[in-house]
Write an enzyme that holds these catalytic residues in place. Sequence first.
Site, short mmCIF file in Angstrom:
data_model
loop_
_atom_site.label_atom_id
_atom_site.label_comp_id
_atom_site.label_asym_id
_atom_site.label_seq_id
_atom_site.Cartn_x
_atom_site.Cartn_y
_atom_site.Cartn_z
N ASP A 262 1.30 -1.53 0.15
CA ASP A 262 -0.27 -0.16 -0.57
C ASP A 262 1.08 1.15 0.02
O ASP A 262 2.27 0.78 0.34
CB ASP A 262 -0.44 -0.39 1.39
CG ASP A 262 -2.17 0.89 0.96
OD1 ASP A 262 -2.93 0.62 1.41
OD2 ASP A 262 -1.73 1.95 0.02
C1 GLC Z 1 -4.59 4.35 -0.30
C2 GLC Z 1 -5.52 3.08 0.28
C3 GLC Z 1 -4.81 2.19 -1.14
C4 GLC Z 1 -5.21 2.67 -2.45
C5 GLC Z 1 -4.02 3.04 -2.54
C6 GLC Z 1 -3.54 4.48 -3.19
O1 GLC Z 1 -3.95 4.66 1.02
O2 GLC Z 1 -5.66 2.71 1.21
O3 GLC Z 1 -6.47 1.49 -1.28
O4 GLC Z 1 -5.24 2.04 -3.69
O5 GLC Z 1 -3.42 4.36 -0.87
O6 GLC Z 1 -4.19 5.63 -3.65
#
Ligand code: GLC
Length: 704
Positions: A262
Amino acid sequence: MKLPLALLFIVTYVTAKDIDKENAPWMNINLSPSQRARLLMSHMTGEEKRSMLYGTGDALSTQKYVGGVPGIPRLHMPPLKYNDGPQGFRDNAMPGSTTAWPSGLTVAASWDTTTMENWGAAMGKEFFDKGANVQLGPGVCVARVPKNGRNFEYLSGEDPHLGYILVQPVIDAIQGQQIVANAKHYVNNNQETNRHFVSENVDERTRFEMYYPPFKGAIEAGVGSIMCSYNKINHVWSCENNSTLLTDLKIRMGFKGYVMSDWGATHSLSIEQGLDQEMPLNKSFNQISLKTVPEHIIDDSVVRILTPFFSVGTFDNPNSNQISNNVTSLEHVEIARKLSENSTILLKNEEQVLPLLKHNLQIAVVGTQAWNPVVHGGGSGEVVPAWVKPPLWSLCDMLNVDRVDGTTSGSYNCNAGNNNCVTYYNSSTNPPPNTLKYDVIILFVETTSSEGHDRTNLTFSPEQEEMLSKWSGLTGKNLKKVLIMSTPGAVLTPWSDDIDSILLNFMPGQAMGDAITNVIFGDVNPSGKLPLTFPNKENEQLMTESQYPGLDNAGNATYTEGFFFGYRWYDKHKVTPKYSFGHGLSYTTFSYGKILINGRTVSCDITNTGKVNGAEVVQIYVGFGNNQKFGSEHRDEPVKQLKGFEKYYLNPTETVTATFTLTDRDLSYWNIDSKQWSLKVGKAVIFFGSSSTDIRGTGVMNVE
Ligand code: GLC
């Protein structure tokens, strides 16, 4: 082995020189995706391999994708562009240029694999048309706590088997559009409170039986990527957790794609613990070199990353679309409407108040949600639609009444031709004295939630709660009251006894107005079922702070409930929920015949005993009773667990035989001693149900 400098130069030159695309061995479509990936990897220099292992936002920031890796033109490898989210392409630079689809939990309420497939295909096409290569979705986490701020994004609801089945057509459909799908967030990202540091403490058997199955379903469907989460699991960061990533995901569940972090969820150089790619930028992975990481580890990650893109066709048909494309369309809005219709749940319908007639109708439409509707949740999964047709206008259109101006509470229009009149009141307007002139009051309410924090409660805003109590309290001989709820998950409904009919459409997407109107007037017979339990009160499952949101300043959330959350908790404690998991009514009725059990096959005749076409989701639950214990921990068994379901569309008087064959896996527990699935040998009770509490028949199966 040290190569002579000259030879090293030649080897580097040969590997580094340009190779004609048509002659490149990895462009041979007769080879498997993994063979092609390995061939491409073998032609990469060390620096080129490293460029695959972490995002370089700057390489893509001009195109405004949320992440990805730059291409390698020398090797004809295009840039790999990633974007959010689980319910559609999120374009902050051009809001309205993509479709705001129903959310993951919403389409899960359809309990229909065809609906899931249509959702995935339509979303995947818009990602491709926007020039992306990866959709950062679907979200599949199991809804452990009702207040989790991201439950709306997750297609599993509160049950692992529901997620295991529904995720598969979504993955297949997204990847069928040349887009690599990304199942997230692995694992136990079951709350947003302190998500960046909470340790979710879960024992192995609970992980395998309650939280892994939706990811396992994605793996069986060939998902190309999985996203590891911000939280810790048993005190180890998710993106460096050797046990969950390497052992459980890659070895025991057989995941062959790649794990991306993430955004900013890494805390070390954890490629040897199972993380393959650091997103969105390098925090640790640029330290990778042959001095720090064995080459075979690097090569394995690069091959894992490349393989899915060969599988979906990225190399054979490079995506030349631009993010500046406007990819939504009336056709897609129509698809969004059908998805929402098929996911709408009829929770209550006293005296068949619904569907309404389309003439001689004086209706009061009450609630700002009818004029300026909330149709999606917040955070990285948010997709802002170009426009949303107000439900108020959809109702006027259906009744051939001029569209009422919803900016003025109390405004109305009538149509003498068919004797219809529509009056609108916003959420803060008290009922006028002459409400008895109305035949029906249609109340619209909403609440939403977002990534980054959990909901503070399961109620609507104070203003809407006041509106509900005032308007639902009105009585009159012929006065009927209908409520439309748009929510990100479970809500409390203390005033429901004063309301004749309740429809729920979760986070319905931009076509909500026409969808709910078609259901209200019977053009569509609702067939949705609850993917999670609606409780009678806050924290009805009595989770302690150490369970949720966690003790030590929310540092430790310990899953002492094990299997027993959601309907499993209600069954164990013999508590009747407000609305049960799997509950949803229809404008018709269905009868269930005798349960037949023949070996592992169970069947039952289902008949549409009403007057209109309808669809019934037949549910199969399996229970082993508390007297039977399995595994060395001798844990209590849930009374019943969902192990099969199918949605049947039936005409009046039509009968179908619902048949399910239970597999060893359906009847097994995760054996923490043998580290394998072990059959629950003994007597299994088979429940056929229209919901988890509306059981229409049972039988006994001897499992051996
Ligand atoms: C965020 C989310 C994830 C997302 C990523 C990119 O913090 O937890 O679901 O795809 O960052 O935006």
